[in-house]
Enzyme design. Sequence first.
Site, short mmCIF file in Angstrom:
data_model
loop_
_atom_site.label_atom_id
_atom_site.label_comp_id
_atom_site.label_asym_id
_atom_site.label_seq_id
_atom_site.Cartn_x
_atom_site.Cartn_y
_atom_site.Cartn_z
N LEU A 100 43.73 34.52 42.05
CA LEU A 100 42.87 34.85 40.91
C LEU A 100 43.34 34.01 39.72
O LEU A 100 44.53 33.69 39.63
CB LEU A 100 42.99 36.35 40.56
CG LEU A 100 42.41 37.34 41.59
CD1 LEU A 100 42.77 38.77 41.20
CD2 LEU A 100 40.90 37.18 41.72
N ASP A 101 42.42 33.70 38.81
CA ASP A 101 42.79 32.94 37.61
C ASP A 101 43.75 33.75 36.74
O ASP A 101 43.82 34.98 36.84
CB ASP A 101 41.55 32.59 36.79
CG ASP A 101 40.64 31.61 37.51
OD1 ASP A 101 41.11 30.95 38.45
OD2 ASP A 101 39.46 31.53 37.12
N LEU A 102 44.41 33.03 35.82
CA LEU A 102 45.43 33.64 34.96
C LEU A 102 44.95 34.94 34.31
O LEU A 102 45.65 35.95 34.32
CB LEU A 102 45.85 32.61 33.89
CG LEU A 102 46.94 33.02 32.94
CD1 LEU A 102 48.28 33.17 33.65
CD2 LEU A 102 47.08 32.01 31.79
N HIS A 183 37.29 28.52 40.30
CA HIS A 183 36.62 29.11 39.13
C HIS A 183 35.16 29.50 39.43
O HIS A 183 34.28 29.35 38.58
CB HIS A 183 36.61 28.13 37.96
CG HIS A 183 37.96 27.88 37.34
ND1 HIS A 183 38.99 28.77 37.38
CD2 HIS A 183 38.42 26.80 36.65
CE1 HIS A 183 40.03 28.26 36.75
NE2 HIS A 183 39.73 27.07 36.30
N LYS A 186 33.11 31.94 37.06
CA LYS A 186 32.89 31.37 35.73
C LYS A 186 31.88 30.23 35.78
O LYS A 186 31.04 30.09 34.89
CB LYS A 186 34.22 30.86 35.15
CG LYS A 186 35.15 32.02 34.80
CD LYS A 186 36.54 31.56 34.49
CE LYS A 186 37.47 32.76 34.44
NZ LYS A 186 38.85 32.41 34.64
#
Length: 229
Positions: A100-102, A183, A186
């Site tokens: 997962l992204d930050l 991503h 997004k």
Amino acid sequence: MRIDRYLQLNTEYSLRQVRTLLLDGQVCIDDRVVRDPAREVSRFAKVVCDGIVLNDSRPCYLMLYKPGGVVSATEHPEHTTVIDLIPESYRQDLHIAGRLDLNTTGLLILTNDGHWSRRITQPESKVAKVYRVETAQPVVDEAEAVFQQGIYFRYENLTTLPAGLERISPRVSRLTLYEGRYHQVKRMFGYFANEVTALHRESVGGLVLDPGLEPGEHRHLTEEEIGLF
Ligand code: URA
């Protein structure tokens, strides 16, 4: 891998010495004497050779409630990693099954069983990943049909697989993806110039984030949960 090859790689004995040890009954797999040099050794078998334990690792399957600001990696020069949130006694050899992204929060799966995690991450598995998405702008009506059709990602030269969109309120949606491109969420909302302001993974292939966990907390998966994949 065959036991004779395994012992040759993991000890200082030659193949000839390994064969002799096997014939002499000096090798055990999971507490049973093994004499056949062709016997296969599985990843989590306990192997004892000449009285020395060579491998006694146990499979480990965890769900973690990933908090924001923690990086999905095993090491990082600046940020706390998800591995830092796991007790040292069993963090050894863990890897992440689907990063997962930050700033993304929610369900993260960690394991030391590469065969099992591949069933979650390999593209052919098409495991459903469900995200709760908050956006800066209201989600437009056509988004549902566009996500269902797929969006062309020029960088990868591919069209995303059909994805399910459920609108909970104008700025909050639930998105179901069957793949995991860079991503991806997004970029899909970016197609409509709509910024994702919060992203939370609720479930992966029927494995639901335990509502009893607080951000940063983890627990071992049950047998039933492991069996989902
Ligand atoms: N898609 C994103 O954009 N970010 C994530 O963390 C996961 C899916």
